[in-house]
Design an enzyme around this catalytic site. Structure first.
Site, PDB file in Angstrom:
ATOM      1  N   THR A   1      -9.825 -22.477  20.094  1.00 46.82           N
ATOM      2  CA  THR A   1      -8.893 -23.366  19.406  1.00 46.82           C
ATOM      3  C   THR A   1      -8.190 -24.228  20.430  1.00 46.82           C
ATOM      4  O   THR A   1      -7.731 -23.726  21.463  1.00 46.82           O
ATOM      5  CB  THR A   1      -7.826 -22.639  18.570  1.00 46.82           C
ATOM      6  OG1 THR A   1      -6.830 -23.593  18.175  1.00 46.82           O
ATOM      7  CG2 THR A   1      -7.127 -21.516  19.312  1.00 46.82           C
TER       8      THR A   1
ATOM      9  N   ASP B   1      -5.419 -25.265  19.943  1.00 38.29           N
ATOM     10  CA  ASP B   1      -4.005 -24.861  19.859  1.00 38.29           C
ATOM     11  C   ASP B   1      -3.644 -23.806  20.905  1.00 38.29           C
ATOM     12  O   ASP B   1      -2.468 -23.592  21.187  1.00 38.29           O
ATOM     13  CB  ASP B   1      -3.685 -24.322  18.465  1.00 38.29           C
ATOM     14  CG  ASP B   1      -3.625 -25.425  17.417  1.00 38.29           C
ATOM     15  OD1 ASP B   1      -3.901 -26.585  17.761  1.00 38.29           O
ATOM     16  OD2 ASP B   1      -3.306 -25.130  16.256  1.00 38.29           O
TER      17      ASP B   1
ATOM     18  N   MET C   1      -1.377 -31.962  18.198  1.00 35.21           N
ATOM     19  CA  MET C   1      -1.663 -30.801  17.364  1.00 35.21           C
ATOM     20  C   MET C   1      -0.924 -29.569  17.898  1.00 35.21           C
ATOM     21  O   MET C   1      -0.427 -29.563  19.020  1.00 35.21           O
ATOM     22  CB  MET C   1      -3.163 -30.564  17.258  1.00 35.21           C
ATOM     23  CG  MET C   1      -3.816 -31.533  16.275  1.00 35.21           C
ATOM     24  SD  MET C   1      -5.527 -31.122  15.943  1.00 35.21           S
ATOM     25  CE  MET C   1      -5.914 -32.289  14.644  1.00 35.21           C
ATOM     26  N   GLY C   2      -0.894 -28.556  17.079  1.00 32.84           N
ATOM     27  CA  GLY C   2      -0.163 -27.332  17.423  1.00 32.84           C
ATOM     28  C   GLY C   2       0.510 -26.845  16.152  1.00 32.84           C
ATOM     29  O   GLY C   2       1.653 -27.186  15.871  1.00 32.84           O
TER      30      GLY C   2
ATOM     31  N   ARG D   1       8.790 -46.120  17.708  1.00 29.14           N
ATOM     32  CA  ARG D   1       7.436 -46.164  17.137  1.00 29.14           C
ATOM     33  C   ARG D   1       6.836 -44.765  17.117  1.00 29.14           C
ATOM     34  O   ARG D   1       7.282 -43.883  17.850  1.00 29.14           O
ATOM     35  CB  ARG D   1       6.543 -47.075  17.982  1.00 29.14           C
ATOM     36  CG  ARG D   1       6.915 -48.540  17.884  1.00 29.14           C
ATOM     37  CD  ARG D   1       6.450 -49.127  16.569  1.00 29.14           C
ATOM     38  NE  ARG D   1       6.460 -50.575  16.567  1.00 29.14           N
ATOM     39  CZ  ARG D   1       7.476 -51.345  16.225  1.00 29.14           C
ATOM     40  NH1 ARG D   1       8.623 -50.789  15.870  1.00 29.14           N
ATOM     41  NH2 ARG D   1       7.390 -52.660  16.244  1.00 29.14           N
TER      42      ARG D   1
ATOM     43  N   ARG E   1      -9.516 -33.377  19.369  1.00 25.84           N
ATOM     44  CA  ARG E   1     -10.557 -32.365  19.174  1.00 25.84           C
ATOM     45  C   ARG E   1     -11.954 -32.929  19.375  1.00 25.84           C
ATOM     46  O   ARG E   1     -12.916 -32.177  19.435  1.00 25.84           O
ATOM     47  CB  ARG E   1     -10.456 -31.799  17.752  1.00 25.84           C
ATOM     48  CG  ARG E   1      -9.466 -30.721  17.653  1.00 25.84           C
ATOM     49  CD  ARG E   1      -9.433 -29.945  16.377  1.00 25.84           C
ATOM     50  NE  ARG E   1     -10.340 -30.222  15.328  1.00 25.84           N
ATOM     51  CZ  ARG E   1     -10.071 -29.992  14.031  1.00 25.84           C
ATOM     52  NH1 ARG E   1      -8.906 -29.504  13.683  1.00 25.84           N
ATOM     53  NH2 ARG E   1     -10.953 -30.229  13.107  1.00 25.84           N
TER      54      ARG E   1
END
Ligand code: F6P
Length: 344
Positions: free
Chosen positions: A126, A128, A170-171, A267, A276
């Site tokens: 992963t 993550d 991500m996470g 922003r 990924r």
């Protein structure tokens, strides 16, 4: 031996490198045959397979994604799924299975071992980086590099306009990518699920930074980060087919709240699935290769219901019972003692 291999859960740079290593070790060292199951457990239940040999593995080391396809479903989504999984493997003559996956896939593998007697070895996957029993998951360092490259680019445009840019990485449950990419990219603040954030504190840090004449601020936020209770409205997400919140969008909430408080144009950049996709970096190619080789050796040593992992400098075998149902959160000494030194 006739081995099966499958890839489950979200894809990750390095999956094909693991498959390649499994095939090489199995065929060349042990004289095995290797069969790949397509689309994770769906391929097991529906007996959709491809034979994998050394020739088919040409060009796989740097290739992103997974040639086997991947899904998030499991045999346990079907009433007779676990029994059907065992029967499929028996019918296909597959004696043992390498399961390359995250927490969900490894939990399924362990249950199938315990309840159906299927011989499994897991490989932790992963971006993550939240799997217990390994120092690091393959794919993580590639994702960190992609996020860091993006942050480097965002610095120059943010500086040109004297803007704040909130970068979402991500996470889901942990802030490993945010912490590492935030440190590597020189972030003004890093927001992670392990530490509910205080928007007023971040706003104060950004304001004081701009008062000191520093141009631009980059705030890195993990998709699973949450505001401290009572500070901002709770975030509401749709659910994916597995009933998990489909994360994404916390950066917009943070940006709006910061702009209101700081008064500097803000922003949002969501790096999303770019993290990924594509080729694994050199570190992940090496780690994937080591883990693939180790998984086959563990099967041959009869160490089933286990996962191979990195415990520097070597590869270890960990019982799946010590891995599943747990989350490896960010080492807070890195977050508190290192990352936070550079906040503001
Ligand atoms: O693989 C884990 C992960 O990258 C999480 O960080 C993220 O929440 C999830 O996958 C999103 O995946 P998908 O959009 O493929 O469901």
């Amino acid at each position: 031996m006739r081995l099966g291999v499958l890839t489950g859960g979200g894809d990750c740079p390095g999956l094909n490198a693991v498959i390649r290593a499994v095939v090489r070790r199995a065929v060349n060292t042990h004289g095995d045959a290797v069969v790949g199951f397509l689309d994770a457990w769906d391929g097991v239940l529906e007996r959709r397979t491809i034979e994998l040999d050394v020739t088919k593995m040409r060009g796989m080391l740097p290739r992103g994604g997974t040639i086997l396809g991947t899904r998030r479903g499991s045999p346990y989504d079907h009433d007779d799924g676990p029994r059907r999984a065992r029967e499929s493997l028996e019918a296909l003559g597959v004696e043992a299975l390498v399961v390359i996956g995250g927490n969900g896939s490894l939990t399924v593998a362990s249950r199938l071992h315990d309840e159906q007697g299927i011989k499994v070895v897991g490989v932790p996957k992963t971006i993550d980086n939240d799997i217990v029993g390994t120092d690091v998951c393959f794919g993580f360092h590639t994702a960190v590099q992609i996020a860091t490259d993006a942050i480097d680019r965002l610095h120059t445009t943010a500086e040109s306009h004297d803007r704040v840019i909130v970068v979402e990485v991500m996470g889901r449950d942990t802030g490993w990518i945010a912490t590492y990419a935030g440190i590597a990219g020189g972030a003004t603040a890093i927001l992670i699920p392990e530490r509910p954030f205080d928007i007023d504190g971040i706003a104060a840090a950004v304001t004081s930074r701009h008062r000191r004449g520093r141009f631009a601020s980059i705030v890195v936020v993990a998709e699973g980060a949450r505001p401290r209770e009572g500070t901002l409205p709770a975030l509401d997400y749709d659910l994916d087919p597995q009933g998990r919140p489909r994360l994404g969008g916390v950066s917009a909430v943070v940006a709006r709240a910061l702009e209101q408080r700081v008064g500097i144009e803000t922003r949002v950049v969501q790096i999303g699935h770019v993290q990924r996709g594509g080729t694994p970096n050199a570190y992940d190619r090496v780690l994937s290769t080591r883990l693939g080789v180790a998984a086959v050796d563990a099967l041959h040593d009869g160490v089933f219901d286990s996962m191979v992992g990195l415990r520097n400098p070597g590869i270890i075998r960990v019982p799946l019972s010590e891995v599943t149902g747990r989350t490896r959160t960010v080492d807070l000494s890195i977050y508190d003692d290192v990352a936070s030194v550079f906040f503001g």
